[in-house]
Design a protein around this motif. Structure first.
Motif, PDB file in Angstrom:
ATOM      1  N   GLU A 174       2.187  17.569   9.428  1.00 34.86           N
ATOM      2  CA  GLU A 174       0.949  18.318   9.198  1.00 34.86           C
ATOM      3  C   GLU A 174       0.349  18.671  10.557  1.00 34.86           C
ATOM      4  O   GLU A 174       0.146  17.806  11.404  1.00 34.86           O
ATOM      5  N   LEU A 175       0.097  19.952  10.767  1.00 32.57           N
ATOM      6  CA  LEU A 175      -0.462  20.441  12.026  1.00 32.57           C
ATOM      7  C   LEU A 175      -1.848  21.021  11.805  1.00 32.57           C
ATOM      8  O   LEU A 175      -2.119  21.616  10.765  1.00 32.57           O
ATOM      9  N   ARG A 176      -2.710  20.854  12.770  1.00 29.46           N
ATOM     10  CA  ARG A 176      -4.017  21.497  12.747  1.00 29.46           C
ATOM     11  C   ARG A 176      -4.030  22.508  13.892  1.00 29.46           C
ATOM     12  O   ARG A 176      -4.370  22.175  15.013  1.00 29.46           O
ATOM     13  N   PRO A 177      -3.606  23.752  13.595  1.00 30.18           N
ATOM     14  CA  PRO A 177      -3.588  24.780  14.637  1.00 30.18           C
ATOM     15  C   PRO A 177      -4.999  25.110  15.112  1.00 30.18           C
ATOM     16  O   PRO A 177      -5.952  25.087  14.337  1.00 30.18           O
ATOM     17  N   SER A 178      -5.115  25.398  16.395  1.00 32.56           N
ATOM     18  CA  SER A 178      -6.395  25.804  16.959  1.00 32.56           C
ATOM     19  C   SER A 178      -6.129  26.731  18.140  1.00 32.56           C
ATOM     20  O   SER A 178      -5.013  26.809  18.647  1.00 32.56           O
ATOM     21  N   HIS A 179      -7.159  27.416  18.542  1.00 36.65           N
ATOM     22  CA  HIS A 179      -7.058  28.255  19.737  1.00 36.65           C
ATOM     23  C   HIS A 179      -8.419  28.284  20.424  1.00 36.65           C
ATOM     24  O   HIS A 179      -9.439  27.962  19.829  1.00 36.65           O
ATOM     25  N   THR A 180      -8.403  28.671  21.681  1.00 35.60           N
ATOM     26  CA  THR A 180      -9.636  28.753  22.457  1.00 35.60           C
ATOM     27  C   THR A 180     -10.019  30.215  22.575  1.00 35.60           C
ATOM     28  O   THR A 180      -9.190  31.067  22.883  1.00 35.60           O
ATOM     29  N   THR A 181     -11.286  30.496  22.329  1.00 31.38           N
ATOM     30  CA  THR A 181     -11.784  31.873  22.394  1.00 31.38           C
ATOM     31  C   THR A 181     -12.142  32.240  23.827  1.00 31.38           C
ATOM     32  O   THR A 181     -12.122  31.390  24.730  1.00 31.38           O
ATOM     33  N   ALA A 182     -12.506  33.484  24.039  1.00 31.50           N
ATOM     34  CA  ALA A 182     -12.895  33.958  25.365  1.00 31.50           C
ATOM     35  C   ALA A 182     -14.135  33.224  25.882  1.00 31.50           C
ATOM     36  O   ALA A 182     -14.341  33.101  27.091  1.00 31.50           O
ATOM     37  N   SER A 183     -14.969  32.715  24.973  1.00 37.24           N
ATOM     38  CA  SER A 183     -16.176  31.972  25.385  1.00 37.24           C
ATOM     39  C   SER A 183     -15.875  30.473  25.520  1.00 37.24           C
ATOM     40  O   SER A 183     -16.796  29.666  25.601  1.00 37.24           O
ATOM     41  N   PHE A 184     -14.604  30.108  25.540  1.00 36.76           N
ATOM     42  CA  PHE A 184     -14.130  28.735  25.717  1.00 36.76           C
ATOM     43  C   PHE A 184     -14.530  27.788  24.592  1.00 36.76           C
ATOM     44  O   PHE A 184     -14.603  26.592  24.775  1.00 36.76           O
ATOM     45  N   SER A 185     -14.773  28.331  23.426  1.00 36.63           N
ATOM     46  CA  SER A 185     -15.022  27.471  22.269  1.00 36.63           C
ATOM     47  C   SER A 185     -13.704  27.314  21.504  1.00 36.63           C
ATOM     48  O   SER A 185     -12.860  28.203  21.497  1.00 36.63           O
TER      49      SER A 185
ATOM     50  N   GLU B 185     -11.583  26.995  18.147  1.00 38.14           N
ATOM     51  CA  GLU B 185     -11.632  27.363  16.734  1.00 38.14           C
ATOM     52  C   GLU B 185     -10.400  26.813  16.039  1.00 38.14           C
ATOM     53  O   GLU B 185      -9.284  27.086  16.460  1.00 38.14           O
ATOM     54  N   GLU B 186     -10.641  26.020  14.988  1.00 42.19           N
ATOM     55  CA  GLU B 186      -9.532  25.470  14.220  1.00 42.19           C
ATOM     56  C   GLU B 186      -9.193  26.392  13.071  1.00 42.19           C
ATOM     57  O   GLU B 186     -10.055  27.053  12.510  1.00 42.19           O
ATOM     58  N   GLN B 187      -7.899  26.405  12.723  1.00 38.08           N
ATOM     59  CA  GLN B 187      -7.411  27.222  11.630  1.00 38.08           C
ATOM     60  C   GLN B 187      -6.999  26.291  10.493  1.00 38.08           C
ATOM     61  O   GLN B 187      -6.968  25.075  10.664  1.00 38.08           O
ATOM     62  N   PRO B 188      -6.666  26.836   9.325  1.00 38.34           N
ATOM     63  CA  PRO B 188      -6.244  25.982   8.207  1.00 38.34           C
ATOM     64  C   PRO B 188      -5.010  25.152   8.574  1.00 38.34           C
ATOM     65  O   PRO B 188      -4.228  25.523   9.440  1.00 38.34           O
ATOM     66  N   LEU B 189      -4.851  24.026   7.884  1.00 37.24           N
ATOM     67  CA  LEU B 189      -3.703  23.155   8.114  1.00 37.24           C
ATOM     68  C   LEU B 189      -2.398  23.909   7.877  1.00 37.24           C
ATOM     69  O   LEU B 189      -2.346  24.835   7.065  1.00 37.24           O
TER      70      LEU B 189
END
Length: 129
Positions: A20-31, A33-37
């Motif tokens: 099970e993975l919890r994908p995430s990415h960093t936005t241009a404002s360095f916050s 954001e997690e995506q669905p599992l």
């Protein structure tokens, strides 16, 4: 599908594991954001001495993927479900996972749920006699 490996079921090199993975990415404002599992089929390539899984490779690409540390994947990992070689046709499971692709593409994608992974991989399960 076997739930998270029971104490008597130890992983072996060559087994498959659904992670099970919890994908995430960093936005241009360095916050962050997690995506669905997401659920990914991985092949066990190395173990610690105590039998815990150390290294895996993406099983959707057959033996062409490169090994990586399970607990240091790009995305945070959660529960794992072991698919032992004795109970599963490994090559067939890998082929089925590789057929789960993005629309209008040949790129394999993760399963959106554990149930979707179970349904897609069910034909690869060996029947116990």
């Amino acid at each position: 599908m076997a739930e998270t490996a029971a104490p008597e079921t130890k992983a072996r090199r060559g087994d498959l594991v659904i992670v099970e993975l919890r994908p995430s990415h960093t936005t241009a404002s360095f916050s962050r954001e997690e995506q669905p599992l997401a659920y990914r089929l991985m092949e066990v390539t190395n173990l610690f001495r105590d039998g815990q899984i150390k290294m895996v490779r993406d099983a959707r690409h057959g033996s062409g993927g490169y090994p990586q540390k399970l607990d240091r994947l790009l995305h945070a990992t959660g529960p794992r479900w072991l698919l032992p070689v004795a109970d599963w046709d490994i090559e067939k499971a890998q082929a089925l996972a590789a057929q789960h692709v993005y629309p209008n593409s040949t790129t394999p994608r993760d399963f959106p749920s554990l149930e979707a992974a179970r349904d897609a991989l069910a034909p690869a399960r060996r029947r116990k006699s």
